[in-house]
Design an enzyme around this catalytic site. Structure first.
Site, PDB file in Angstrom:
ATOM      1  N   GLU A  38      -6.027 -13.680   0.511  1.00 64.11           N
ATOM      2  CA  GLU A  38      -6.613 -14.001   1.863  1.00 64.11           C
ATOM      3  C   GLU A  38      -5.759 -15.715   1.905  1.00 64.11           C
ATOM      4  O   GLU A  38      -5.870 -15.579   3.946  1.00 64.11           O
ATOM      5  CB  GLU A  38      -7.581 -13.717   2.086  1.00 64.11           C
ATOM      6  CG  GLU A  38      -8.699 -12.554   1.816  1.00 64.11           C
ATOM      7  CD  GLU A  38      -9.810 -12.322   1.706  1.00 64.11           C
ATOM      8  OE1 GLU A  38     -10.022 -12.339   2.798  1.00 64.11           O
ATOM      9  OE2 GLU A  38     -10.754 -12.696   0.656  1.00 64.11           O
ATOM     10  N   ARG A  88      14.276  -8.030  29.711  1.00 62.32           N
ATOM     11  CA  ARG A  88      12.476  -7.111  30.407  1.00 62.32           C
ATOM     12  C   ARG A  88      12.219  -8.723  29.217  1.00 62.32           C
ATOM     13  O   ARG A  88      12.473  -9.393  28.655  1.00 62.32           O
ATOM     14  CB  ARG A  88      13.006  -6.295  29.122  1.00 62.32           C
ATOM     15  CG  ARG A  88      13.112  -6.579  28.085  1.00 62.32           C
ATOM     16  CD  ARG A  88      13.698  -5.020  27.772  1.00 62.32           C
ATOM     17  NE  ARG A  88      13.075  -4.089  27.471  1.00 62.32           N
ATOM     18  CZ  ARG A  88      11.611  -4.054  26.588  1.00 62.32           C
ATOM     19  NH1 ARG A  88      11.569  -4.526  25.760  1.00 62.32           N
ATOM     20  NH2 ARG A  88      10.757  -2.318  26.957  1.00 62.32           N
ATOM     21  N   CYS A 140       0.858  -0.741  -0.055  1.00 63.58           N
ATOM     22  CA  CYS A 140      -0.405  -0.207   0.267  1.00 63.58           C
ATOM     23  C   CYS A 140       1.127   1.065  -0.094  1.00 63.58           C
ATOM     24  O   CYS A 140       0.404   2.729  -0.578  1.00 63.58           O
ATOM     25  CB  CYS A 140      -0.650   0.289   0.880  1.00 63.58           C
ATOM     26  SG  CYS A 140      -0.161   0.288   2.896  1.00 63.58           S
TER      27      CYS A 140
HETATM   28  C1  LIG Z   1       6.651   4.794  21.460  1.00 65.20           C
HETATM   29  C2  LIG Z   1       7.573   4.869  22.758  1.00 65.20           C
HETATM   30  C3  LIG Z   1       8.456   3.676  23.154  1.00 65.20           C
HETATM   31  C4  LIG Z   1       9.318   3.593  24.679  1.00 65.20           C
HETATM   32  N1  LIG Z   1       9.483   2.943  25.272  1.00 65.20           N
HETATM   33  C5  LIG Z   1      10.137   3.230  25.881  1.00 65.20           C
HETATM   34  C6  LIG Z   1      10.578   1.471  26.806  1.00 65.20           C
HETATM   35  O1  LIG Z   1      10.273   0.660  26.279  1.00 65.20           O
HETATM   36  N2  LIG Z   1      11.067   1.719  27.683  1.00 65.20           N
HETATM   37  C7  LIG Z   1      11.308   3.055  28.298  1.00 65.20           C
HETATM   38  O2  LIG Z   1      12.061   2.948  29.774  1.00 65.20           O
HETATM   39  N3  LIG Z   1      11.489   4.117  27.921  1.00 65.20           N
HETATM   40  C8  LIG Z   1      10.143   4.072  26.616  1.00 65.20           C
HETATM   41  N4  LIG Z   1       9.608   5.366  25.978  1.00 65.20           N
HETATM   42  C9  LIG Z   1       9.782   6.281  26.939  1.00 65.20           C
HETATM   43  C10 LIG Z   1      11.171   7.061  26.492  1.00 65.20           C
HETATM   44  O3  LIG Z   1      12.771   6.788  26.378  1.00 65.20           O
HETATM   45  C11 LIG Z   1      11.153   8.881  27.267  1.00 65.20           C
HETATM   46  O4  LIG Z   1      10.226   8.932  26.465  1.00 65.20           O
HETATM   47  C12 LIG Z   1      11.879   9.620  27.203  1.00 65.20           C
HETATM   48  O5  LIG Z   1      13.393   9.473  27.626  1.00 65.20           O
HETATM   49  C13 LIG Z   1      11.989  10.867  27.216  1.00 65.20           C
HETATM   50  O6  LIG Z   1      13.007  11.620  27.587  1.00 65.20           O
HETATM   51  P1  LIG Z   1      12.667  12.875  26.548  1.00 65.20           P
HETATM   52  O7  LIG Z   1      13.712  13.806  26.394  1.00 65.20           O
HETATM   53  O8  LIG Z   1      11.666  12.546  25.088  1.00 65.20           O
HETATM   54  O9  LIG Z   1      11.615  13.594  27.201  1.00 65.20           O
HETATM   55  P2  LIG Z   1      10.083  14.789  27.740  1.00 65.20           P
HETATM   56  O10 LIG Z   1       9.514  14.090  26.495  1.00 65.20           O
HETATM   57  O11 LIG Z   1      11.301  16.409  26.968  1.00 65.20           O
HETATM   58  O12 LIG Z   1       9.890  14.895  28.889  1.00 65.20           O
HETATM   59  C14 LIG Z   1       9.784  13.623  29.961  1.00 65.20           C
HETATM   60  C15 LIG Z   1       9.050  14.842  31.338  1.00 65.20           C
HETATM   61  O13 LIG Z   1       9.868  15.433  31.595  1.00 65.20           O
HETATM   62  C16 LIG Z   1       9.622  16.254  32.274  1.00 65.20           C
HETATM   63  N5  LIG Z   1      12.191  16.882  32.021  1.00 65.20           N
HETATM   64  C17 LIG Z   1      12.443  16.102  31.006  1.00 65.20           C
HETATM   65  N6  LIG Z   1      13.454  16.325  31.165  1.00 65.20           N
HETATM   66  C18 LIG Z   1      13.391  16.912  32.344  1.00 65.20           C
HETATM   67  C19 LIG Z   1      14.924  17.264  33.830  1.00 65.20           C
HETATM   68  N7  LIG Z   1      15.824  17.148  33.132  1.00 65.20           N
HETATM   69  N8  LIG Z   1      14.594  17.833  34.294  1.00 65.20           N
HETATM   70  C20 LIG Z   1      12.891  17.682  35.033  1.00 65.20           C
HETATM   71  N9  LIG Z   1      12.719  17.718  34.232  1.00 65.20           N
HETATM   72  C21 LIG Z   1      12.193  16.987  32.787  1.00 65.20           C
HETATM   73  C22 LIG Z   1       8.945  17.199  30.795  1.00 65.20           C
HETATM   74  O14 LIG Z   1       8.934  18.307  31.298  1.00 65.20           O
HETATM   75  C23 LIG Z   1       8.365  16.538  30.422  1.00 65.20           C
HETATM   76  O15 LIG Z   1       7.302  16.627  31.889  1.00 65.20           O
HETATM   77  C24 LIG Z   1       8.957   5.431  24.735  1.00 65.20           C
HETATM   78  C25 LIG Z   1       8.808   6.428  23.899  1.00 65.20           C
HETATM   79  C26 LIG Z   1       7.972   6.283  23.531  1.00 65.20           C
HETATM   80  C27 LIG Z   1       7.159   7.303  22.824  1.00 65.20           C
HETATM   81  S1  FES Z   2       3.383  -0.931   2.233  1.00 67.31           S
HETATM   82 FE1  FES Z   2       3.974  -1.253   4.411  1.00 67.31          FE
HETATM   83  S2  FES Z   2       2.076  -0.257   5.508  1.00 67.31           S
HETATM   84 FE2  FES Z   2       1.115  -1.089   3.307  1.00 67.31          FE
END
Ligand SMILES: Cc1cc2nc3c(=O)[nH]c(=O)nc-3n(C[C@H](O)[C@H](O)[C@H](O)COP(=O)(O)OP(=O)(O)OC[C@H]3O[C@@H](n4cnc5c(N)ncnc54)[C@H](O)[C@@H]3O)c2cc1C
Ligand code: FES
Ligand code: FES
Length: 1426
Positions: free
Chosen positions: A1352, A450, A112
């Protein structure tokens, strides 16, 4: 104060002055640029459809850093001075495609196409980053990427169509170490010729500049700019808060000032932003008005190493932390293996594009504050880490444990850095005094674990753990003694990661025996207590036990282990690589028998012995799912495959594996899906308001106040249906479904209305705020189970025509049978479509009450009918146009119509264009899916395994409306009849319940029917203690029994190819040899078991009438229209081939030239009527047949003109012929309507698959080691397309049978409503070896050019995985049975070989069936016997 953002998109400068700070990069790209390559698949970081390349320039050293990010979570304001490359930026139809695009097309790796731009970027990023490494120059034509890296390049990108194999091959094709013969079926090498790199589109033919020169001075400015606040206001001033700011302080001092000043502002809410990935987890409405980007502060970016350990700044991304830890490993410091294991574990946290922006600090904050089930917190806790935090008052140093224990951080508390200690005291053997005064040598063990549905990242863990232990040998008696321990567990439903201190205390100073370990486990089980309401809590506790056992068992004195062990590397590469990696943990020599020698057990602190151990690897029984066990410094190729495809040119180009039409534009992101159509002027956006209750009166809907909110335009409900119109949202031949709930809601998720606003974001936000007041008084209880439906006789009627026929006299046959199984039960779960493109439509009002609706639908004609009925206008007022669909699988048939109708109604009411693109959660809640079924069966059979009588009762949950549900009895029986049951009877109830309507999903009913058949076969085999494969053989149809069961669908004896297919597969899969190897493996491995299952399928299809039109334009180019819709199944490709073949009758060899001139165009219900459905696997062949008829008409018209011209000239070109026809006023457009011959209105498809799996008895994880498929495609119309259908369907079947859990709550609301909770197969869950062979059954007069269906039927073959799992579980239960103790009864786990195994067979179910307490029971048996 800086007032503008400057960045680049695909080399073009972008300057932004007014933007809402919460605007994501994806929103910007899709609404403010012409680039549509980044797609919205989930909006939560879980699918990879939105991935783009982010490039940053470092003015100090002149380096450009390129990495992938998910644009759905990346905030635009964080990109000042950055460059973005989308797939269009790599190449496109005007400037030429990139080799990534071309190879994706050539390896048939896009169906797709909705996932393909994201895949392209992930691969491209891997390529350019590999080429930046210092390794030697790769051979000509290749990149520096290695095969193992290439296989991980697209980890995290989901694809629902292809089954991943061809995408992996595309990635590998660039690799310096690829074995060209290992690459799969492709269009670069001609039949039989080996693939030569020179035939591949050259790697790097276009150099892509990821960071344009013009941006470099800007970046310099940004770097030097200290006052980095951006005062950017909301676009159009629509939002209520006009003064939102984005601040990017560049020092701690500045940051603290900003925080202090923001805090002082009355009511101002501050959002600290690091990677912003947590917005994919916590989708809170954006109420903050001050955004503070903390990623430019040096203190938060520090990576400092010293003897005490490593300090990592809170804003260091997970990817950079991995790199830093890896560098420590290469420094060969004493702690290097701890760092290596932490890095390895981090490598399976989320996916690469998340790790590239997600920071350690962000992770620990959400773990501490929001109870996020973090991996990082657990592994750092296990490693004894500490943190530095800054509160408004002070800077504090805390152990991680203390930090996690403190009350949740407020928005004024900053995490500054994390310190991981070096544990260097273990570098040189330290001596301590033993209890008896003898000297002990201390060593350190460290391991992380894990368990998750995706073994290599992308899924949250059910439980994670990190263990550290000091071990020494008591020289006086040679016993191993445990010193201090750190046993950290997390993610199991606790507030945060915690240490099992009681277990640590209990174990400290002890030498391990089975008794002691058992006692430790009992203490642990008191500690691991998931919170109330956490799903799978028993399973999670059992994981904790399994992991602790895995960690400590090598130290246990007297632990019996199998005497001999199989050389795994001879059997399977993937597993042997796991074993090798496991041996890196230093345990290889440890598990030699009862005695344990510390010299061979150097744990993690001694690098040399670690290397030695690696070379010794490959011969131990491995258990647990340690994070390390899948990972390696030098990983080998995980995937192998083989395709044996029959190519024939009798009807050329039909039958040739031509590239799928439009794949390059799909890969480059230029292909237009409904949501890519530019919004017309004044376009509005809609979001559904849906019921939260399964059955309730709607007392009042409160939305008036929202109408005052900026951007909100209207609320459209049942009241807006025009006079003469109807409240209708969908319709099938079995009945109708309402569009909106009127006074009564009938299921949770039912549309109540649509909130219309100026942007999609405003519409969604306002829709979420609409208050609906319900009243349930005086109403009956909702029907939320099939049993309740039966009790209330709530059923849909099945018309006579759709009632399957019974065979023979069941009662008599049962009475005569040697053995009987009475009233056994099995349950089959639902499945959500998970097309990558959610439901979407765009409605544009036209003159005179007409309307055009662009809909992503498989049923444009029905959509037209329903829109006309709802609006009360004639059908000719409604034009439905569908160009392509980003994945359908049945979900874009009747389930797509309500979205199109809602858009049309809103557009009709407001006289403005209205579009809707459902967010993933709404789509999952509203759309329904595959039918769940509860089955009770009674079967009679003889002692030799011949089944003589089968009766079953099936309760089918159809949801609220009939949709296509009444076809289910017929399709279930069709697939179940693949065996000769002797006599067959059944009773079906199609239950009407208060759930969203279920609908046809790829192989509807057949998938469940095949599963029911295999469940019965397995049950009979277990009852007779016979092998299930032999029961299958015994009950396979003869030609005459096939006739009895399938009647008119059967052709002649020669067409019954199934027995031949089975024989072929037995030999090509080396079934018999492998059965022996498996038996040997099982006898030697306690905690892993394997099994193989080979089974057949029969699938009946019925081609339907369909139209086609072929028109030849002035320049000789050809336009083809068909009733079917291109949903990724290759319809356009096959139709193009058919057109070239049929028109090619005018020339002997001119087909290829004609092929280039053909364009199949979008389906348009006004242009081509009676389009029908795209469903049932036969649309391609029917459309080909229709187009063939139309072409024949043209050939008839053109042939005399050509003959005439040939009288005057020697050679007649196509163009000359067309010119002449024009001059002679010949009608060059021909229409045809193909109807299948009554004698061939249905036919049977055959195939078989053999799957071998390995299950892990400690975690319940299943690895599909190998699958071999043999499938009869007749004479395939396009083998490349059919191969893609077979592989893709099979992998979707794996999802259905083993992975995808569709969960609803007590209110009937779907709670598996996103990528977090609903897991479709990813690259890590497909067979490690995947072989497909076509079986050509030759000519079939009644088929379209002798072809057969492929869309299918192959899905059913995935039952083989489920059956193999059952076989392996049986082995596990045998083992469990052998742990005899006097207290067996107390444990009370059932070990019988006969057990019920529903679908999906997820990890926790497997573990439960293997014994949640198998470890305890094993240890008890040891204790008992000693
Ligand atoms: C699809 C997906 C899968 C994931 N899978 C896993 C997993 O398997 N295992 C796992 O451990 N994690 C997992 N995560 C989590 C991921 O590791 C965290 O989202 C990430 O580490 C957060 O970091 P960030 O920099 O994006 O934080 P942000 O989203 O920017 O911040 C997170 C929060 O912390 C605050 N903040 C950030 N930094 C600071 C700081 N230094 N001091 C004070 N406050 C702060 C922010 O205000 C916010 O509220 C996953 C995330 C996603 C989106
Ligand atoms: S080709 Fe990957 S979602 Fe359809
Ligand atoms: S849309 Fe961004 S990851 Fe799915």
């Amino acid at each position: 104060m800086k007032q503008r953002l400057v960045f680049a998109v695909n080399g073009e400068k972008k300057e932004v002055f007014n933007i809402h700070p919460s605007t994501t990069l994806l929103e910007f790209l899709r609404t403010e640029t012409p680039y549509k390559g980044a797609k919205l698949g989930c909006g939560e970081g879980g699918c990879g459809a939105c991935v783009v390349l982010l490039s940053k320039y470092n003015p100090v050293n002149g380096d450009v850093e390129d990495f992938t990010v998910n644009s759905c979570l990346t905030l635009l304001c964080s990109l000042d001075g950055c460059s973005i490359t989308t797939s269009e930026g790599l190449g496109n139809c005007r400037d030429g495609y990139h080799s990534v695009h071309q190879r994706i097309a050539g390896f048939h790796a896009s169906q797709c196409g909705f996932c393909t731009p994201g895949m392209s970027i992930s691969l491209f990023s891997a390529l350019i980053n590999a080429d930046k490494t210092s390794g030697s120059k790769p051979p000509n034509g290749f990149s520096k990427l290695t095969v193992s890296e290439a296989e991980r390049a697209i980890a995290g990108n989901l694809c629902r169509c292809t089954g991943y194999r061809p995408i992996i091959d595309t990635c590998k094709s660039f690799c310096r170490d690829v074995d060209m013969e290992d690459l799969g079926f492709n269009s670069f090498s001609k039949k039989g010729e080996p693939l030569d790199v020179n035939k591949l589109p050259p790697y790097n033919q276009h150099k892509v500049c990821t960071f344009p020169e013009f941006l470099k001075p800007e970046t310099k400015l940004t770097y030097e700019f200290s006052e980095r606040n951006l005062n950017l206001v909301d676009k159009n001033g629509m939002d209520e808060l006009r003064d939102r700011t984005w601040a990017s302080p560049s020092s701690m001092r500045e940051l603290l000032n900003v925080l202090a000043s923001e805090a002082n502002e009355n009511g101002a809410q501050v959002k600290i932003v690091a990677g912003n990935t947590s917005s994919g987890i916590y989708k809170r409405p954006e109420t903050c008005c001050r955004f503070i980007d903390i990623r430019h502060i040096p203190e938060l970016l520090v990576i400092r190493r010293d003897d005490l350990g490593i300090e990592i700044g809170a804003c260091v991304t997970i990817s950079k932390a991995i790199k830093a830890l890896d560098e420590e490993v290469s420094l060969e410091a004493a702690s290097s293996l701890i760092f290596e294991k932490i890095a390895n574990h981090m490598n399976i946290v989320a996916s690469k594009f998340i790790r590239n922006t997600a920071t350690l600090g962000g992770n620990l904050i959400i773990a501490q504050r929001d109870e996020f089930p973090s991996d990082i917190a657990t592994i750092l806790l296990g490693a004894g880490s500490s943190v530095t935090i800054q509160t408004p008052r002070e800077t504090l140093s805390l152990t991680l444990e203390e930090f996690l224990e403190t009350p949740p951080c407020d928005s004024q508390t900053l995490l500054i850095s994390i310190q991981i200690p070096s544990w260097n005291q273990f570098h040189s053997p330290s001596k301590t005094n033993g209890r008896n005064g003898s000297e002990r040598e201390k060593r350190l063990m460290f391991e992380t674990y894990r368990a998750a549905p995706y073994p290599l990242g992308g899924a949250l863990a059910y439980l994670n753990a990190a263990f550290m232990a000091e071990v020494s040998v008591d020289e006086s008696n040679g016993d191993l003694v445990l010193g201090s321990l750190r046993l950290a567990f997390g993610a199991y439903g606790t507030r945060h990661a915690m240490r099992a201190k009681k277990v640590e205390e209990f174990l400290e100073g002890k030498s391990l025996t089975p008794e002691i370990l058992l006692e430790a486990i009992q203490i642990l089980k008191m500690f691991i207590f998931p919170k109330e309401g956490i799903r799978k809590s028993g399973y999670r506790s059992s994981l904790a036990v399994g992991f602790l056992f895995d960690f400590l068992s090598p130290l246990v004195k007297g632990l019996a282990e199998p005497k001999q062990r199989l050389k795994l590397e001879e059997h399977d590469l993937f597993v042997s690589s796991k074993i090798q990696n496991k041996s890196q943990n230093g345990y290889t020599n440890a598990v030699k028998g009862d005695s344990f020698d510390i010299k061979h057990h150097n744990g993690v602190t001694n690098c040399n012995s670690h290397k030695e151990a690696t070379t010794n690897g490959g011969s131990i029984s491995v258990h647990g799912q340690s994070a390390q066990s899948y990972l390696s410094k030098k990983p080998t190729s995980f995937f192998r495959s083989m395709q044996m495809v029959e190519v024939h040119g009798d009807y050329g180009p039909v039958g040739l594996p031509t590239k799928k039409v439009a794949t390059e534009i799909q890969a480059s992101g230029e292909a237009i899906y409904v949501d890519d159509i530019p919004s017309p002027k004044d376009c509005l956006y809609g979001a559904f308001v849906y019921s939260q209750k399964p059955f309730a009166s709607v007392k009042h809907i409160e939305f008036d106040s929202l109408m005052e909110s900026p951007g909100v335009v209207s609320f459209v409900s049942v009241k807006d249906i025009p006079k003469g119109g109807e409240n209708i949202g969908s319709e099938s031949i079995f009945g109708k479904e309402t569009l909106f709930a009127d006074d009564l809601t009938e299921y949770a998720g039912q549309p109540i209305g649509v909130l219309i606003a100026e942007t999609q974001k405003h519409a969604k936000r306002a829709a979420d705020q609409v208050k609906v007041y319900y009243d349930t008084s005086g109403l009956r209880q909702p029907i939320l189970s099939v049993e309740e439906a039966v009790a209330q006789s709530s059923f849909f009627e099945v018309p006579e025509f759709f009632c399957p026929k019974q065979v023979g006299d069941f009662s008599k046959a049962l009475a005569e049978a040697d053995h009987k199984i009475l009233s056994s039960k099995v349950e089959i779960g639902s499945q959500y479509y998970f097309y990558m493109e959610t439901q979407t439509a765009l409605a544009i009002p036209d003159e005179d009450n007409c309307i055009t609706v662009y809909s992503s639908t498989q049923v444009p004609e029905t959509t037209q009918v329903v829109v006309a009925k709802c609006l009360g206008v004639p059908e000719h007022n409604v034009r439905v146009i569908t160009r392509r669909v980003g994945g359908g699988f049945g979900g874009k048939a009747f389930r797509s119509i309500p979205v199109a109708v809602a858009c049309a109604l809103a557009a009709h009411k407001l006289r403005r264009p209205v579009r809707m693109y459902l967010d993933r959660q709404t789509d999952m809640i509203m759309t329904g899916g595959r039918h769940p079924i509860k089955v009770t069966y009674t079967v009679g059979f003889n002692s030799d395994g011949k089944i003589t009588a089968l009766h079953f009762d099936a309760l089918i949950d159809a949801g609220i409306s009939p949709d296509t549900s009444p076809i289910m009895p017929k399709t279930i029986v069709n697939a179940l009849k693949k065996y000769n049951w002797g006599s067959l009877s059944f009773d079906f109830k199609v239950c009407k319940t208060n759930f969203p309507s279920k609908s046809a999903m790829r192989a509807p009913g057949d998938a469940q029917g095949s599963f029911i058949a295999e469940t019965i076969i397995e049950h009979v085999a277990s009852s007779l203690s016979m092998d299930a494969n032999s029961i299958r053989e015994k009950n396979l149809h003869t030609f005459s029994s096939l006739n009895l069961f399938y009647g008119d669908s059967v052709e002649n004896a020669a067409s019954y190819t199934l027995p031949l297919i089975m024989d072929k597969l037995v030999s090509s899969s080396c079934l018999n040899q492998r059965i022996q190897t498996i038996q040997q493996f099982n006898s030697m491995n306690r905690w892993k078991k394997r099994e193989i299952s080979l089974l057949p399928i029969i699938y009946e299809v019925s081609p339907r009438p369909t139209p086609g039109r072929v028109s030849i334009l002035n320049d000789g180019s050809i336009v083809v229209e068909v009733g079917g819709v291109e949903i990724g199944q290759g319809l356009w490709t096959k139709v193009t081939q058919m057109t070239a073949f049929t028109l090619g009758q005018l020339w002997k060899k001119g087909n290829e030239e004609i092929l280039e001139k053909i364009r199949v165009v979008q389906s348009d219900t006004i242009s081509l009527v009676q389009g029908g459905y795209t469903a049932g696997s036969t649309t391609s062949e029917s459309s080909c047949a229709a187009v063939g008829l139309a072409c024949n008409i043209l050939v008839e018209r053109l042939a005399p003109i050509k003959a005439n011209l040939l009288g005057k000239m020697q050679l007649v070109s196509w163009d000359a012929l067309v010119r002449q026809a024009h001059m002679q006023a010949v009608n060059l457009s021909a229409n045809a309507y193909w109807t299948p011959d009554m004698s061939s209105s249905s036919y049977l498809n055959f195939g078989a698959a053999a799957s071998e799996v390995e299950i892990d008895l400690l975690t319940g994880a299943t690895t599909i080691l190998r699958t071999d498929i043999t499938y009869d495609c007749g004479r395939s119309l396009n083998p490349a397309v059919d191969l893609g259908q077979i592989e893709g369907a099979f992998v979707q079947g794996i999802g259905f049978f083993t992975l995808e859990e569709h969960v609803v709550n007590s209110e009937g609301m779907v709670v598996s409503d996103g990528t977090w909770t609903y897991k479709i197969p990813n690259i890590d869950t497909i067979p490690k070896q995947f072989n497909v062979e076509f079986f050509s059954s030759g000519h079939h007069k009644k088929r379209v050019l002798s072809s057969k269906a492929s869309g299918e039927p192959p899905l059913l073959l995935a039952v083989s995985v489920h059956c193999a799992m059952r076989g392996a579980i049986k082995e596990a239960r045998k083992e469990l049975q052998s742990y005899k103790t006097s207290s067996n009864e107390q444990i009370g786990e059932d070990c019988s070989a006969i057990f019920r195994m529903d679908t999906p067979a997820t990890m926790d179910l497997v573990k439960r069936l293997c014994g949640l307490e198998n470890v305890e029971r094993y240890l008890q048996s040891l204790v008992h016997h000693h």
